[in-house]
Motif scaffolding. Structure first.
Motif, PDB file in Angstrom:
ATOM      1  N   TYR A  18      -4.665 -25.713   2.172  1.00 32.62           N
ATOM      2  CA  TYR A  18      -6.038 -25.738   1.663  1.00 32.62           C
ATOM      3  C   TYR A  18      -6.179 -26.870   0.662  1.00 32.62           C
ATOM      4  CZ  TYR A  18      -4.391 -23.615  -2.722  1.00 32.62           C
ATOM      5  OH  TYR A  18      -3.751 -23.378  -3.916  1.00 32.62           O
ATOM      6  N   VAL A  19      -7.420 -27.175   0.293  1.00 37.23           N
ATOM      7  CA  VAL A  19      -7.687 -28.224  -0.695  1.00 37.23           C
ATOM      8  C   VAL A  19      -7.936 -27.553  -2.041  1.00 37.23           C
ATOM      9  CG1 VAL A  19      -9.186 -30.138  -1.353  1.00 37.23           C
ATOM     10  CG2 VAL A  19      -8.630 -29.762   1.057  1.00 37.23           C
ATOM     11  N   SER A  20      -7.110 -27.885  -3.005  1.00 34.99           N
ATOM     12  CA  SER A  20      -7.204 -27.270  -4.334  1.00 34.99           C
ATOM     13  C   SER A  20      -8.442 -27.763  -5.075  1.00 34.99           C
ATOM     14  CB  SER A  20      -5.943 -27.613  -5.131  1.00 34.99           C
ATOM     15  OG  SER A  20      -6.086 -27.185  -6.464  1.00 34.99           O
ATOM     16  N   GLN A  21      -9.111 -26.834  -5.765  1.00 35.97           N
ATOM     17  CA  GLN A  21     -10.240 -27.218  -6.618  1.00 35.97           C
ATOM     18  C   GLN A  21      -9.763 -27.621  -8.014  1.00 35.97           C
ATOM     19  OE1 GLN A  21     -13.261 -27.259  -4.935  1.00 35.97           O
ATOM     20  NE2 GLN A  21     -11.867 -26.664  -3.276  1.00 35.97           N
ATOM     21  N   GLN A  22      -8.641 -27.018  -8.444  1.00 39.43           N
ATOM     22  CA  GLN A  22      -8.037 -27.337  -9.746  1.00 39.43           C
ATOM     23  C   GLN A  22      -6.544 -27.551  -9.523  1.00 39.43           C
ATOM     24  OE1 GLN A  22      -9.647 -23.660 -11.610  1.00 39.43           O
ATOM     25  NE2 GLN A  22     -10.538 -25.037 -13.142  1.00 39.43           N
ATOM     26  N   PHE A  23      -6.172 -28.770  -9.221  1.00 38.36           N
ATOM     27  CA  PHE A  23      -4.820 -29.080  -8.763  1.00 38.36           C
ATOM     28  C   PHE A  23      -3.753 -28.681  -9.785  1.00 38.36           C
ATOM     29  CE2 PHE A  23      -1.250 -32.070  -8.325  1.00 38.36           C
ATOM     30  CZ  PHE A  23      -0.853 -31.740  -7.049  1.00 38.36           C
ATOM     31  N   PHE A  24      -3.923 -29.085 -11.036  1.00 40.10           N
ATOM     32  CA  PHE A  24      -2.880 -28.838 -12.032  1.00 40.10           C
ATOM     33  C   PHE A  24      -2.739 -27.343 -12.345  1.00 40.10           C
ATOM     34  CE2 PHE A  24      -4.065 -33.291 -12.833  1.00 40.10           C
ATOM     35  CZ  PHE A  24      -2.815 -33.866 -12.629  1.00 40.10           C
ATOM     36  N   LYS A  25      -3.862 -26.614 -12.303  1.00 44.37           N
ATOM     37  CA  LYS A  25      -3.799 -25.170 -12.510  1.00 44.37           C
ATOM     38  C   LYS A  25      -3.043 -24.493 -11.366  1.00 44.37           C
ATOM     39  CE  LYS A  25      -6.663 -21.098 -13.379  1.00 44.37           C
ATOM     40  NZ  LYS A  25      -8.057 -20.565 -13.450  1.00 44.37           N
ATOM     41  N   ASP A  26      -3.326 -24.916 -10.136  1.00 47.07           N
ATOM     42  CA  ASP A  26      -2.611 -24.359  -8.982  1.00 47.07           C
ATOM     43  C   ASP A  26      -1.127 -24.700  -9.031  1.00 47.07           C
ATOM     44  OD1 ASP A  26      -4.846 -23.175  -8.010  1.00 47.07           O
ATOM     45  OD2 ASP A  26      -5.177 -24.553  -6.343  1.00 47.07           O
ATOM     46  N   MET A  27      -0.785 -25.881  -9.547  1.00 43.00           N
ATOM     47  CA  MET A  27       0.625 -26.260  -9.688  1.00 43.00           C
ATOM     48  C   MET A  27       1.342 -25.325 -10.669  1.00 43.00           C
ATOM     49  SD  MET A  27       1.689 -28.751  -7.786  1.00 43.00           S
ATOM     50  CE  MET A  27       3.055 -29.530  -8.629  1.00 43.00           C
ATOM     51  N   GLU A  28       0.649 -24.981 -11.752  1.00 39.66           N
ATOM     52  CA  GLU A  28       1.229 -24.058 -12.735  1.00 39.66           C
ATOM     53  C   GLU A  28       1.449 -22.676 -12.116  1.00 39.66           C
ATOM     54  OE1 GLU A  28      -1.201 -23.914 -16.220  1.00 39.66           O
ATOM     55  OE2 GLU A  28      -0.985 -26.064 -16.632  1.00 39.66           O
ATOM     56  N   ILE A  29       0.442 -22.200 -11.369  1.00 42.92           N
ATOM     57  CA  ILE A  29       0.548 -20.882 -10.729  1.00 42.92           C
ATOM     58  C   ILE A  29       1.708 -20.866  -9.732  1.00 42.92           C
ATOM     59  CG2 ILE A  29      -0.620 -19.251  -9.186  1.00 42.92           C
ATOM     60  CD1 ILE A  29      -3.275 -20.151 -10.464  1.00 42.92           C
ATOM     61  N   SER A  30       1.901 -21.984  -9.024  1.00 45.64           N
ATOM     62  CA  SER A  30       2.958 -22.030  -8.002  1.00 45.64           C
ATOM     63  C   SER A  30       4.361 -21.974  -8.599  1.00 45.64           C
ATOM     64  CB  SER A  30       2.808 -23.292  -7.142  1.00 45.64           C
ATOM     65  OG  SER A  30       3.079 -24.453  -7.902  1.00 45.64           O
ATOM     66  N   GLN A  31       4.465 -22.233  -9.915  1.00 47.79           N
ATOM     67  CA  GLN A  31       5.769 -22.151 -10.587  1.00 47.79           C
ATOM     68  C   GLN A  31       6.077 -20.736 -11.099  1.00 47.79           C
ATOM     69  OE1 GLN A  31       7.607 -24.936 -10.460  1.00 47.79           O
ATOM     70  NE2 GLN A  31       5.847 -25.925  -9.494  1.00 47.79           N
ATOM     71  N   MET A  32       5.077 -19.873 -11.100  1.00 43.48           N
ATOM     72  CA  MET A  32       5.262 -18.512 -11.622  1.00 43.48           C
ATOM     73  C   MET A  32       6.083 -17.653 -10.666  1.00 43.48           C
ATOM     74  SD  MET A  32       1.453 -17.744 -13.125  1.00 43.48           S
ATOM     75  CE  MET A  32       0.755 -18.711 -14.463  1.00 43.48           C
TER      76      MET A  32
END
Length: 347
Positions: A198-212
């Protein structure tokens, strides 16, 4: 006389008679859906870098589409509308003329771009609109094409070298580097891309979530491959190297007369399979809003079926009253050769 509409894409052919519904046919194989183990499936494509170069493969595809298994085309009593790339090479255009008129012997032919059919569809459904800007996200490229009253404005056409093929290859590299060697699994990874990316609307926020870890990570997905091995997809799901499309759209519009800018920003139409990622339209509209002049409204439209939108436009064109005037008949071609096609077809 029957009219066959063929949107001859680099990845899939959208084909059907103008009185029928469209059928999608994938180019990779006739029996693709019947393959039980698609791992290691090898592609031989008629198109390379967006242009039709392998005529032997293309003939086999067309023979199947036009033959007894599919459409049973009576060439002597059939007109064909067929699409080709923008600014197609003249040698390819001439080869297509010869194959359609001399080998298959269609009664008449209309060669055009997929964008012109999409524009015809748009203006038919919205007759009050003067302009539209098409974003055609295909297998090899993404094209931006402005139209005014169904006429293509060539000075505004832009090409971004990002398409479905590039994204699939990019995903293969990411997965192969981190988890599992899949560089030979083009078909499988293409399916992975279509299923979960999918295309992220908030890339850096999604990157943080993906590290959780655990349930807090709402991005990661387990994807089971045909051999029952699984891969985890987290940050790769929303990495989308499609940057440059909003800038190309603005660049295209700015190259056109200023009084037309408002019309183009209000009527940006998405077509093609590569724009089907969830979030693509919203992200594009948000980025365009940031780049466009503040006083101009921005509207990005996504049709219900972006892949078949040009084909539907071809179907409408086949029933238009002036259709017979824009085609080239076999008699015209035999008398005047390639010259009559160059004169009539705006590629």
């Amino acid at each position: 006389m029957a009219t066959l509409v063929l949107d001859n894409g680099a990845y899939s052919a959208k084909i059907g008679f103008s009185q029928e519904k469209v059928r999608l046919k994938t180019f990779t194989a006739n029996q693709l859906d019947e393959i039980k183990d698609p791992s290691g499936l090898f592609y031989i494509l008629p198109f390379q870098k967006g242009y039709l170069v392998n005529w032997d493969v293309q003939r086999k595809v067309w023979d199947h589409l036009f033959g007894k298994e599919m459409f049973k085309v009576d060439f002597a009593d059939t007109s064909v509308i067929i699409t080709e790339p923008y600014f197609n090479f003249s040698s390819i255009q001439e080869s297509m003329n010869e194959i359609l008129f001399e080998e298959y012997q269609f009664q008449s032919v209309l060669r055009t771009n997929a964008g012109s059919l999409s524009a015809h569809h748009f203006f038919s459904s919205r007759p009050s609109e003067l302009c539209c800007l098409l974003v055609d996200g295909g297998f090899s490229f993404t094209h931006i094409i402005p139209y005014c009253r169904s006429k293509k404005m060539k000075e505004g056409i832009r090409r971004v070298n990002v398409g479905g093929k590039l994204l699939t290859n990019h995903l293969k590299e990411i997965i192969s580097y981190r988890q599992l060697h899949v560089m030979d699994e083009t078909h499988v990874i293409n399916q992975v891309k279509e299923d979960v990316c999918y295309v992220s609307q908030q890339f850096f926020k999604d990157m943080e979530i993906s590290q959780m870890k655990g349930e807090e990570n709402t991005v990661v997905r387990d994807y089971v491959l045909p051999d029952f091995s699984s891969i985890k997809k987290a940050s790769a799901r929303h990495r989308h190297p499609g940057d440059g499309i909003p800038e190309a759209i603005v660049h295209s519009i700015q190259s056109l007369p200023e009084e037309m800018h408002a019309h183009f920003f209000q009527n940006i139409v998405l077509t093609g399979g590569n724009i089907l990622f969830p979030g693509f339209r919203e992200r594009l509209e948000a980025e365009l809003r940031a780049l466009a002049p503040a006083h101009l409204p921005v509207s990005v439209l996504q049709p219900d079926n972006p892949i078949c939108y040009p084909w539907e436009g071809g179907k409408l064109l086949a029933h238009s009253p002036d259709y017979e005037e824009i085609v080239v008949t076999r008699e015209d071609f035999e008398e005047n050769g390639h010259f009559i096609c160059e004169e009539k077809f705006d590629i």
